[in-house]
Motif scaffolding. Sequence first.
Motif, PDB file in Angstrom:
ATOM      1  N   PHE A 238       0.836  -1.203   0.000  1.00 30.13           N
ATOM      2  CA  PHE A 238       0.000   0.000   0.000  1.00 30.13           C
ATOM      3  C   PHE A 238       0.870   1.251   0.000  1.00 30.13           C
ATOM      4  O   PHE A 238       0.616   2.207  -0.744  1.00 30.13           O
ATOM      5  CB  PHE A 238      -0.917  -0.017   1.224  1.00 30.13           C
ATOM      6  CG  PHE A 238      -1.890   1.125   1.287  1.00 30.13           C
ATOM      7  CD1 PHE A 238      -3.004   1.158   0.459  1.00 30.13           C
ATOM      8  CD2 PHE A 238      -1.691   2.170   2.171  1.00 30.13           C
ATOM      9  CE1 PHE A 238      -3.910   2.220   0.516  1.00 30.13           C
ATOM     10  CE2 PHE A 238      -2.585   3.223   2.248  1.00 30.13           C
ATOM     11  CZ  PHE A 238      -3.699   3.252   1.418  1.00 30.13           C
ATOM     12  N   TYR A 239       1.926   1.255   0.820  1.00 35.06           N
ATOM     13  CA  TYR A 239       2.830   2.401   0.901  1.00 35.06           C
ATOM     14  C   TYR A 239       3.544   2.641  -0.428  1.00 35.06           C
ATOM     15  O   TYR A 239       3.760   3.799  -0.827  1.00 35.06           O
ATOM     16  CB  TYR A 239       3.850   2.174   2.012  1.00 35.06           C
ATOM     17  CG  TYR A 239       4.893   3.259   2.106  1.00 35.06           C
ATOM     18  CD1 TYR A 239       4.614   4.457   2.756  1.00 35.06           C
ATOM     19  CD2 TYR A 239       6.159   3.085   1.539  1.00 35.06           C
ATOM     20  CE1 TYR A 239       5.567   5.465   2.835  1.00 35.06           C
ATOM     21  CE2 TYR A 239       7.114   4.081   1.616  1.00 35.06           C
ATOM     22  CZ  TYR A 239       6.815   5.273   2.265  1.00 35.06           C
ATOM     23  OH  TYR A 239       7.764   6.264   2.326  1.00 35.06           O
TER      24      TYR A 239
ATOM     25  N   GLU B 216       2.354   2.150  -3.239  1.00 34.59           N
ATOM     26  CA  GLU B 216       1.308   2.456  -4.227  1.00 34.59           C
ATOM     27  C   GLU B 216       1.060   1.309  -5.198  1.00 34.59           C
ATOM     28  O   GLU B 216       0.642   1.526  -6.332  1.00 34.59           O
ATOM     29  CB  GLU B 216       1.644   3.734  -4.990  1.00 34.59           C
ATOM     30  CG  GLU B 216       1.747   4.967  -4.107  1.00 34.59           C
ATOM     31  CD  GLU B 216       2.041   6.226  -4.895  1.00 34.59           C
ATOM     32  OE1 GLU B 216       1.083   6.795  -5.471  1.00 34.59           O
ATOM     33  OE2 GLU B 216       3.216   6.628  -4.936  1.00 34.59           O
TER      34      GLU B 216
ATOM     35  N   LEU C   4      -0.968  -1.124  -4.115  1.00 36.97           N
ATOM     36  CA  LEU C   4      -2.334  -1.470  -3.719  1.00 36.97           C
ATOM     37  C   LEU C   4      -3.116  -0.188  -3.459  1.00 36.97           C
ATOM     38  O   LEU C   4      -2.562   0.802  -2.984  1.00 36.97           O
ATOM     39  CB  LEU C   4      -2.342  -2.305  -2.431  1.00 36.97           C
ATOM     40  CG  LEU C   4      -1.864  -3.762  -2.484  1.00 36.97           C
ATOM     41  CD1 LEU C   4      -1.979  -4.366  -1.090  1.00 36.97           C
ATOM     42  CD2 LEU C   4      -2.651  -4.572  -3.488  1.00 36.97           C
ATOM     43  N   GLU C   5      -4.411  -0.231  -3.775  1.00 35.97           N
ATOM     44  CA  GLU C   5      -5.340   0.809  -3.340  1.00 35.97           C
ATOM     45  C   GLU C   5      -6.444   0.111  -2.551  1.00 35.97           C
ATOM     46  O   GLU C   5      -6.724  -1.063  -2.778  1.00 35.97           O
ATOM     47  CB  GLU C   5      -5.898   1.579  -4.535  1.00 35.97           C
ATOM     48  CG  GLU C   5      -6.523   0.713  -5.612  1.00 35.97           C
ATOM     49  CD  GLU C   5      -6.821   1.495  -6.875  1.00 35.97           C
ATOM     50  OE1 GLU C   5      -6.455   2.677  -6.946  1.00 35.97           O
ATOM     51  OE2 GLU C   5      -7.433   0.915  -7.798  1.00 35.97           O
ATOM     52  N   ALA C   6      -7.041   0.824  -1.614  1.00 32.30           N
ATOM     53  CA  ALA C   6      -7.930   0.165  -0.650  1.00 32.30           C
ATOM     54  C   ALA C   6      -9.271   0.878  -0.534  1.00 32.30           C
ATOM     55  O   ALA C   6      -9.430   2.021  -0.951  1.00 32.30           O
ATOM     56  CB  ALA C   6      -7.247   0.097   0.716  1.00 32.30           C
TER      57      ALA C   6
ATOM     58  N   THR D 278      -5.735   5.829  -1.224  1.00 33.33           N
ATOM     59  CA  THR D 278      -4.338   5.517  -1.481  1.00 33.33           C
ATOM     60  C   THR D 278      -3.530   5.972  -0.271  1.00 33.33           C
ATOM     61  O   THR D 278      -4.076   6.522   0.684  1.00 33.33           O
ATOM     62  CB  THR D 278      -3.826   6.232  -2.738  1.00 33.33           C
ATOM     63  OG1 THR D 278      -3.829   7.648  -2.493  1.00 33.33           O
ATOM     64  CG2 THR D 278      -4.709   5.920  -3.946  1.00 33.33           C
ATOM     65  N   ARG D 279      -2.229   5.780  -0.311  1.00 33.44           N
ATOM     66  CA  ARG D 279      -1.377   6.160   0.820  1.00 33.44           C
ATOM     67  C   ARG D 279      -1.436   7.658   1.096  1.00 33.44           C
ATOM     68  O   ARG D 279      -1.168   8.100   2.209  1.00 33.44           O
ATOM     69  CB  ARG D 279       0.068   5.756   0.556  1.00 33.44           C
ATOM     70  CG  ARG D 279       0.666   6.333  -0.703  1.00 33.44           C
ATOM     71  CD  ARG D 279       2.150   6.104  -0.805  1.00 33.44           C
ATOM     72  NE  ARG D 279       2.888   6.969   0.105  1.00 33.44           N
ATOM     73  CZ  ARG D 279       4.186   7.227  -0.037  1.00 33.44           C
ATOM     74  NH1 ARG D 279       4.872   6.700  -1.033  1.00 33.44           N
ATOM     75  NH2 ARG D 279       4.811   8.018   0.810  1.00 33.44           N
TER      76      ARG D 279
ATOM     77  N   ASN E 123      -1.009  -0.779   9.778  1.00 33.38           N
ATOM     78  CA  ASN E 123      -1.055  -1.988   8.950  1.00 33.38           C
ATOM     79  C   ASN E 123      -2.154  -2.934   9.429  1.00 33.38           C
ATOM     80  O   ASN E 123      -2.816  -3.589   8.606  1.00 33.38           O
ATOM     81  CB  ASN E 123       0.299  -2.701   8.987  1.00 33.38           C
ATOM     82  CG  ASN E 123       1.390  -1.931   8.263  1.00 33.38           C
ATOM     83  OD1 ASN E 123       1.101  -1.041   7.465  1.00 33.38           O
ATOM     84  ND2 ASN E 123       2.636  -2.272   8.541  1.00 33.38           N
TER      85      ASN E 123
ATOM     86  N   LEU F  95      -5.515  -1.621   8.245  1.00 32.95           N
ATOM     87  CA  LEU F  95      -5.580  -1.756   6.785  1.00 32.95           C
ATOM     88  C   LEU F  95      -5.866  -3.199   6.380  1.00 32.95           C
ATOM     89  O   LEU F  95      -6.679  -3.464   5.491  1.00 32.95           O
ATOM     90  CB  LEU F  95      -4.257  -1.290   6.171  1.00 32.95           C
ATOM     91  CG  LEU F  95      -4.161  -1.334   4.648  1.00 32.95           C
ATOM     92  CD1 LEU F  95      -5.127  -0.332   4.014  1.00 32.95           C
ATOM     93  CD2 LEU F  95      -2.737  -1.037   4.194  1.00 32.95           C
TER      94      LEU F  95
ATOM     95  N   TYR G  37      -8.700  -4.514  -0.926  1.00 29.09           N
ATOM     96  CA  TYR G  37      -7.783  -3.808  -1.799  1.00 29.09           C
ATOM     97  C   TYR G  37      -7.673  -4.506  -3.158  1.00 29.09           C
ATOM     98  O   TYR G  37      -8.038  -5.657  -3.337  1.00 29.09           O
ATOM     99  CB  TYR G  37      -6.388  -3.709  -1.152  1.00 29.09           C
ATOM    100  CG  TYR G  37      -6.199  -4.652   0.004  1.00 29.09           C
ATOM    101  CD1 TYR G  37      -6.445  -4.249   1.304  1.00 29.09           C
ATOM    102  CD2 TYR G  37      -5.851  -5.979  -0.226  1.00 29.09           C
ATOM    103  CE1 TYR G  37      -6.318  -5.129   2.371  1.00 29.09           C
ATOM    104  CE2 TYR G  37      -5.730  -6.866   0.830  1.00 29.09           C
ATOM    105  CZ  TYR G  37      -5.964  -6.439   2.124  1.00 29.09           C
ATOM    106  OH  TYR G  37      -5.860  -7.309   3.168  1.00 29.09           O
TER     107      TYR G  37
END
Length: 216
Positions: A83-84, A86, A88-90, A103-104, A111, A114, A120
């Motif tokens: 995720f950090y 980029e 993954l998007e959630a 996004t981040r 974590n 999340l 995601y």
Amino acid sequence: MSISFPSRFLKKLNIYQEIRRGQGIDKYKQLWKYESAFLKVAYSEAHQHLNSFSDKNQLIDWIKIIYPEYEREDYEQIIGNLFYKEYLEARDKENNSPSTLTTRYSLAVSNHVLAQKFEYRVTPEGLLVGEVLSEINSNNFFLRFWHNYRYELTIDTVWLLVFFGIYKLLFPANSIIAYLSFQGGYQLNPVAVKLAVLFSISPAVGYLYRKFLARR
């Protein structure tokens, strides 16, 4: 006229260099093997559900496709790392409308939260990394060789051009030819001298680059 192909290849070339150098893309090296496994599987044709979301269980399942022995409890950090970076998007499981996609840069969360309260999907950047990983770590020896070769060839060509430009500035061909002609007592072809000097020194430059600058 579309220029998407060269720009896309340059992005992949940059990803390749980061992977080979161990910079940025695999910053958290102890978990990169599992992050890269997930991205590689996500890119594979059977798993490219580009508009669907998954949860921690699917992430673990995809890692196990490459590492069946994976039974670790650090999946939350793996999700956080992806995720950090980029990849993954959630979205919140309880409020999963498209407008809540995060996004981040739009979400600061631990974590644990999340991994447990969000679902995601892989971003286009994450799929591009998965594509490069699938190419350079292909199970097919010939494809793996070809993809690594073309990336290295492109990098070597760029360095060759850079070296040639510096060489022309520091060592004018006429002065080298004059010196060699004086020592040997015969005339030399300028083009032949340039090529001989260039291709005799540039491999050493490429070796030193890989040995000291691009090593992991």
